[in-house]
Design a protein around this motif. Structure first.
Motif, PDB file in Angstrom:
ATOM      1  N   ASP A  13       7.523   0.875   8.671  1.00  0.00           N
ATOM      2  CA  ASP A  13       6.712   1.449   9.738  1.00  0.00           C
ATOM      3  C   ASP A  13       5.227   1.380   9.387  1.00  0.00           C
ATOM      4  O   ASP A  13       4.832   1.718   8.268  1.00  0.00           O
ATOM      5  CB  ASP A  13       7.107   2.915   9.986  1.00  0.00           C
ATOM      6  CG  ASP A  13       8.496   3.053  10.596  1.00  0.00           C
ATOM      7  OD1 ASP A  13       8.917   2.105  11.285  1.00  0.00           O
ATOM      8  OD2 ASP A  13       9.148   4.086  10.370  1.00  0.00           O
ATOM      9  N   VAL A  14       4.444   0.962  10.331  1.00  0.00           N
ATOM     10  CA  VAL A  14       2.987   0.932  10.202  1.00  0.00           C
ATOM     11  C   VAL A  14       2.416   1.601  11.442  1.00  0.00           C
ATOM     12  O   VAL A  14       2.738   1.205  12.569  1.00  0.00           O
ATOM     13  CB  VAL A  14       2.467  -0.512  10.083  1.00  0.00           C
ATOM     14  CG1 VAL A  14       0.941  -0.538  10.071  1.00  0.00           C
ATOM     15  CG2 VAL A  14       3.030  -1.183   8.830  1.00  0.00           C
ATOM     16  N   ILE A  58       3.837  -6.647  -0.974  1.00  0.00           N
ATOM     17  CA  ILE A  58       3.894  -6.236  -2.371  1.00  0.00           C
ATOM     18  C   ILE A  58       4.248  -4.755  -2.492  1.00  0.00           C
ATOM     19  O   ILE A  58       5.001  -4.346  -3.380  1.00  0.00           O
ATOM     20  CB  ILE A  58       2.559  -6.530  -3.075  1.00  0.00           C
ATOM     21  CG1 ILE A  58       2.280  -8.037  -3.069  1.00  0.00           C
ATOM     22  CG2 ILE A  58       2.549  -6.004  -4.510  1.00  0.00           C
ATOM     23  CD1 ILE A  58       0.890  -8.401  -3.552  1.00  0.00           C
ATOM     24  N   LEU A  59       3.715  -3.944  -1.571  1.00  0.00           N
ATOM     25  CA  LEU A  59       3.934  -2.498  -1.651  1.00  0.00           C
ATOM     26  C   LEU A  59       5.407  -2.139  -1.570  1.00  0.00           C
ATOM     27  O   LEU A  59       5.843  -1.150  -2.163  1.00  0.00           O
ATOM     28  CB  LEU A  59       3.151  -1.791  -0.536  1.00  0.00           C
ATOM     29  CG  LEU A  59       3.190  -0.261  -0.530  1.00  0.00           C
ATOM     30  CD1 LEU A  59       2.647   0.311  -1.836  1.00  0.00           C
ATOM     31  CD2 LEU A  59       2.412   0.290   0.660  1.00  0.00           C
ATOM     32  N   GLY A  60       6.192  -2.937  -0.882  1.00  0.00           N
ATOM     33  CA  GLY A  60       7.615  -2.647  -0.723  1.00  0.00           C
ATOM     34  C   GLY A  60       8.415  -2.702  -2.015  1.00  0.00           C
ATOM     35  O   GLY A  60       9.555  -2.228  -2.057  1.00  0.00           O
ATOM     36  N   ASP A  65       6.478   7.264  -6.011  1.00  0.00           N
ATOM     37  CA  ASP A  65       5.645   8.274  -6.672  1.00  0.00           C
ATOM     38  C   ASP A  65       4.541   7.613  -7.501  1.00  0.00           C
ATOM     39  O   ASP A  65       4.473   7.762  -8.726  1.00  0.00           O
ATOM     40  CB  ASP A  65       6.500   9.182  -7.554  1.00  0.00           C
ATOM     41  CG  ASP A  65       7.266   8.397  -8.609  1.00  0.00           C
ATOM     42  OD1 ASP A  65       7.528   7.207  -8.393  1.00  0.00           O
ATOM     43  OD2 ASP A  65       7.600   8.995  -9.648  1.00  0.00           O
ATOM     44  N   ILE A  66       3.655   6.891  -6.844  1.00  0.00           N
ATOM     45  CA  ILE A  66       2.588   6.176  -7.540  1.00  0.00           C
ATOM     46  C   ILE A  66       1.363   7.080  -7.627  1.00  0.00           C
ATOM     47  O   ILE A  66       0.827   7.496  -6.603  1.00  0.00           O
ATOM     48  CB  ILE A  66       2.201   4.884  -6.797  1.00  0.00           C
ATOM     49  CG1 ILE A  66       3.440   4.030  -6.518  1.00  0.00           C
ATOM     50  CG2 ILE A  66       1.178   4.094  -7.605  1.00  0.00           C
ATOM     51  CD1 ILE A  66       3.185   2.937  -5.516  1.00  0.00           C
ATOM     52  N   ASP A  90       0.854   6.057   3.697  1.00  0.00           N
ATOM     53  CA  ASP A  90       2.123   6.486   3.103  1.00  0.00           C
ATOM     54  C   ASP A  90       1.979   7.382   1.880  1.00  0.00           C
ATOM     55  O   ASP A  90       2.877   8.156   1.571  1.00  0.00           O
ATOM     56  CB  ASP A  90       2.942   5.248   2.697  1.00  0.00           C
ATOM     57  CG  ASP A  90       3.357   4.412   3.893  1.00  0.00           C
ATOM     58  OD1 ASP A  90       3.395   4.948   5.006  1.00  0.00           O
ATOM     59  OD2 ASP A  90       3.631   3.210   3.703  1.00  0.00           O
ATOM     60  N   SER A  91       0.868   7.265   1.152  1.00  0.00           N
ATOM     61  CA  SER A  91       0.703   8.019  -0.091  1.00  0.00           C
ATOM     62  C   SER A  91      -0.786   8.262  -0.342  1.00  0.00           C
ATOM     63  O   SER A  91      -1.367   7.717  -1.274  1.00  0.00           O
ATOM     64  CB  SER A  91       1.323   7.227  -1.262  1.00  0.00           C
ATOM     65  OG  SER A  91       1.233   7.938  -2.471  1.00  0.00           O
TER      66      SER A  91
END
Length: 208
Positions: A13-14, A58-60, A65-66, A90-91
């Motif tokens: 989702d974006v 790449i994020l996927g 928990d970055i 997302d974070s």
């Protein structure tokens, strides 16, 4: 590329706000590229597929928990700015550090971040002379072959760091050459933008 096409290709989702930021960044790349050569001119007509989607995937492959993401040799913001845009959705607590030694490209990264409402730390230094970053995730796109890249990753890694590295069809040869001096666990994730390319995930990196 539309929001629907982008989310379908990416498989996540974006939000419309996030997609609008990506559109604004694409416009900045088109505006600055004639002066700075952020990406190869031949790839500009395919900017969304060749660079934005290619970076976003790449994020996927990162865990949720970055605390700190470091992008080495950020260049024109691929993948660093794209990752920062997606992480803002997302974070938002994740810190992002972009390392880029070229002053003009670092200026572009700073101005893009300002206009997009992002706040990454931008270090205008070479990765090998930057203070150790102890990042949870390290990315580097088209920076160097693995034998030259792994010392940089090791410098900025923490014990549980993973490296996410887009690589082309010759990645297996790079892995074989790097294995002469390094031990690591590797996983090759198929790229969604190029059937010959992979996202190389490296863990447990140690020098022999």
């Amino acid at each position: 590329m539309t929001l629907e096409e982008f989310t379908a290709a990416l498989g996540r989702d974006v939000s419309r706000e996030t997609f609008a930021r990506l559109e604004a960044f694409a416009a900045l790349v088109h505006r600055w590229n004639p002066a700075i050569n952020l990406v190869a001119k031949s790839t500009l007509p395919h900017l969304w597929h060749r660079h934005i989607l290619d970076s976003a995937q790449i994020l996927g492959h990162a865990r949720d928990d970055i605390a700190h993401w470091a992008d080495l040799g950020s260049g024109g913001g691929f993948p660093g700015i794209i990752i920062a845009v997606l992480l803002a959705q997302d974070s938002p607590q994740t810190r992002v550090t972009l390392v880029e030694s070229d002053q003009r490209k670092a200026t572009f990264l700073a101005e893009s971040s300002r206009q997009l409402g992002l706040n990454p730390v931008i270090l205008t230094t070479r990765a090998e002379s930057t203070r150790p970053l102890a990042a949870d995730v390290i990315s580097a796109r088209a920076l160097a072959p693995l034998p030259r890249l792994l010392p940089l990753i090791a410098l900025h890694a923490a014990p549980q760091t993973i490296a996410l590295l887009p690589k082309g069809a010759g990645y297996q040869q790079e892995l074989a050459e790097a294995a002469a001096d390094w031990r690591f666990t590797s996983t090759a994730h198929p790229s969604i933008t190029d059937p010959k390319a992979v996202i190389l995930e490296l863990r447990n990196l140690t020098h022999v």
